[in-house]
Design a protein around this motif. Structure first.
Motif, PDB file in Angstrom:
ATOM      1  N   LEU A   1       0.578  -1.150  -0.382  1.00 28.08           N
ATOM      2  CA  LEU A   1       0.128   0.213   0.162  1.00 28.08           C
ATOM      3  C   LEU A   1       0.501   1.660   0.110  1.00 28.08           C
ATOM      4  CD1 LEU A   1      -2.717  -0.588   2.273  1.00 28.08           C
ATOM      5  CD2 LEU A   1      -3.494  -0.370   0.151  1.00 28.08           C
ATOM      6  N   THR A   2       1.880   1.365   0.647  1.00 29.92           N
ATOM      7  CA  THR A   2       2.744   2.254   0.799  1.00 29.92           C
ATOM      8  C   THR A   2       3.518   2.246   0.070  1.00 29.92           C
ATOM      9  OG1 THR A   2       4.198   1.050   2.006  1.00 29.92           O
ATOM     10  CG2 THR A   2       2.374   2.605   2.935  1.00 29.92           C
ATOM     11  N   SER A   3       4.538   1.518  -1.116  1.00 27.51           N
ATOM     12  CA  SER A   3       4.843   1.543  -1.953  1.00 27.51           C
ATOM     13  C   SER A   3       5.036   1.384  -3.857  1.00 27.51           C
ATOM     14  CB  SER A   3       6.258   0.956  -1.835  1.00 27.51           C
ATOM     15  OG  SER A   3       5.205  -0.603  -1.961  1.00 27.51           O
ATOM     16  N   ASN A   4       3.370   0.787  -3.635  1.00 23.23           N
ATOM     17  CA  ASN A   4       2.666   0.305  -5.310  1.00 23.23           C
ATOM     18  C   ASN A   4       1.716   1.318  -4.853  1.00 23.23           C
ATOM     19  OD1 ASN A   4       1.848  -0.365  -7.331  1.00 23.23           O
ATOM     20  ND2 ASN A   4       2.402  -2.469  -6.534  1.00 23.23           N
ATOM     21  N   VAL A   5       1.446   2.569  -5.592  1.00 19.23           N
ATOM     22  CA  VAL A   5      -0.071   2.813  -5.920  1.00 19.23           C
ATOM     23  C   VAL A   5      -0.679   2.581  -6.533  1.00 19.23           C
ATOM     24  CG1 VAL A   5       1.844   5.296  -5.530  1.00 19.23           C
ATOM     25  CG2 VAL A   5       1.051   4.748  -8.019  1.00 19.23           C
ATOM     26  N   THR A   6      -0.516   1.342  -7.206  1.00 23.95           N
ATOM     27  CA  THR A   6      -1.889   0.475  -8.022  1.00 23.95           C
ATOM     28  C   THR A   6      -2.335  -0.494  -7.007  1.00 23.95           C
ATOM     29  OG1 THR A   6      -0.243  -0.351  -9.987  1.00 23.95           O
ATOM     30  CG2 THR A   6      -0.807   1.153 -10.473  1.00 23.95           C
ATOM     31  N   TRP A   7      -1.423  -0.713  -5.916  1.00 24.63           N
ATOM     32  CA  TRP A   7      -1.718  -2.013  -5.460  1.00 24.63           C
ATOM     33  C   TRP A   7      -3.296  -1.585  -4.926  1.00 24.63           C
ATOM     34  CZ3 TRP A   7      -0.407  -6.374  -4.600  1.00 24.63           C
ATOM     35  CH2 TRP A   7      -0.828  -7.264  -3.716  1.00 24.63           C
ATOM     36  N   PRO A   8      -4.361  -2.057  -5.261  1.00 26.40           N
ATOM     37  CA  PRO A   8      -5.759  -2.170  -4.811  1.00 26.40           C
ATOM     38  C   PRO A   8      -6.287  -2.878  -3.729  1.00 26.40           C
ATOM     39  CG  PRO A   8      -6.049  -4.285  -6.526  1.00 26.40           C
ATOM     40  CD  PRO A   8      -4.592  -3.730  -6.057  1.00 26.40           C
ATOM     41  N   TYR A   9      -5.621  -3.876  -2.497  1.00 25.16           N
ATOM     42  CA  TYR A   9      -6.580  -4.468  -1.678  1.00 25.16           C
ATOM     43  C   TYR A   9      -5.509  -3.829  -0.027  1.00 25.16           C
ATOM     44  CZ  TYR A   9      -5.570  -7.601  -5.175  1.00 25.16           C
ATOM     45  OH  TYR A   9      -5.847  -8.376  -6.928  1.00 25.16           O
ATOM     46  N   GLY A  10      -6.798  -3.432   0.015  1.00 19.84           N
ATOM     47  CA  GLY A  10      -6.648  -2.367   1.502  1.00 19.84           C
ATOM     48  C   GLY A  10      -6.825  -3.381   2.622  1.00 19.84           C
ATOM     49  N   ARG A  11      -7.699  -4.396   2.433  1.00 20.45           N
ATOM     50  CA  ARG A  11      -8.106  -5.125   3.573  1.00 20.45           C
ATOM     51  C   ARG A  11      -7.309  -6.909   3.341  1.00 20.45           C
ATOM     52  NH1 ARG A  11     -13.062  -2.411   2.615  1.00 20.45           N
ATOM     53  NH2 ARG A  11     -13.172  -3.882   0.486  1.00 20.45           N
ATOM     54  N   VAL A  12      -6.854  -7.703   4.847  1.00 17.98           N
ATOM     55  CA  VAL A  12      -6.547  -8.861   5.402  1.00 17.98           C
ATOM     56  C   VAL A  12      -7.252  -9.282   5.538  1.00 17.98           C
ATOM     57  CG1 VAL A  12      -4.787  -9.784   5.644  1.00 17.98           C
ATOM     58  CG2 VAL A  12      -4.073  -7.472   4.275  1.00 17.98           C
ATOM     59  N   VAL A  13      -7.757 -10.742   5.032  1.00 22.63           N
ATOM     60  CA  VAL A  13      -8.749 -11.963   5.856  1.00 22.63           C
ATOM     61  C   VAL A  13      -7.821 -12.687   6.245  1.00 22.63           C
ATOM     62  CG1 VAL A  13     -10.708 -13.003   5.730  1.00 22.63           C
ATOM     63  CG2 VAL A  13     -11.173 -10.225   4.876  1.00 22.63           C
TER      64      VAL A  13
END
Length: 115
Positions: free
Chosen positions: A77-89
């Motif tokens: 989330l902090t290094s890849n502006v295109t990372w779409p996953y803000g949740r971990v289950v």
């Protein structure tokens, strides 16, 4: 999976492999999957015979898996502006018919994790 997703899944399994195998008898490691529409990364482990030996307590196992998932997820989330996953289950699978979503109140206590 995209190459970034594949790398994250491999990193999580590399970091957890010894712990899951030696402490919990989980030779298959963690199964990491991604759901882009839900913006969620899933980390599934289990079943572990050791949980039964611990009186059904899988808290340490779930915390470790959650920490690994959150660490890599937050790093992306902090290094890849295109990372779409803000949740971990985290899912602990006692059996194929009985998956249990981790209790975040227990797992994320004192952890800086986006869930």
């Amino acid at each position: 999976m995209t190459s970034d997703e594949h790398d994250i899944a491999a990193d999580i399994n590399r970091d957890l492999r010894d712990y899951l195998t030696t402490e919990w008898g989980l030779t298959e490691g963690a199964h990491v999957t991604f759901n882009e529409p839900a913006q969620t990364m899933f980390v599934t482990v289990g079943p572990s015979l050791t949980v039964a030996e611990n009186g059904g307590d899988n808290t340490d196992l779930v915390r470790s898996v959650m920490f690994a998932g959150c660490s890599y997820g937050n790093q992306e989330l902090t290094s890849n502006v295109t990372w779409p996953y803000g949740r971990v289950v985290v899912v602990y699978q006692e059996s194929m018919a009985n998956p249990i979503i981790a209790d975040y109140r227990v797992v994320t206590n004192s952890m800086r994790c986006r869930v």
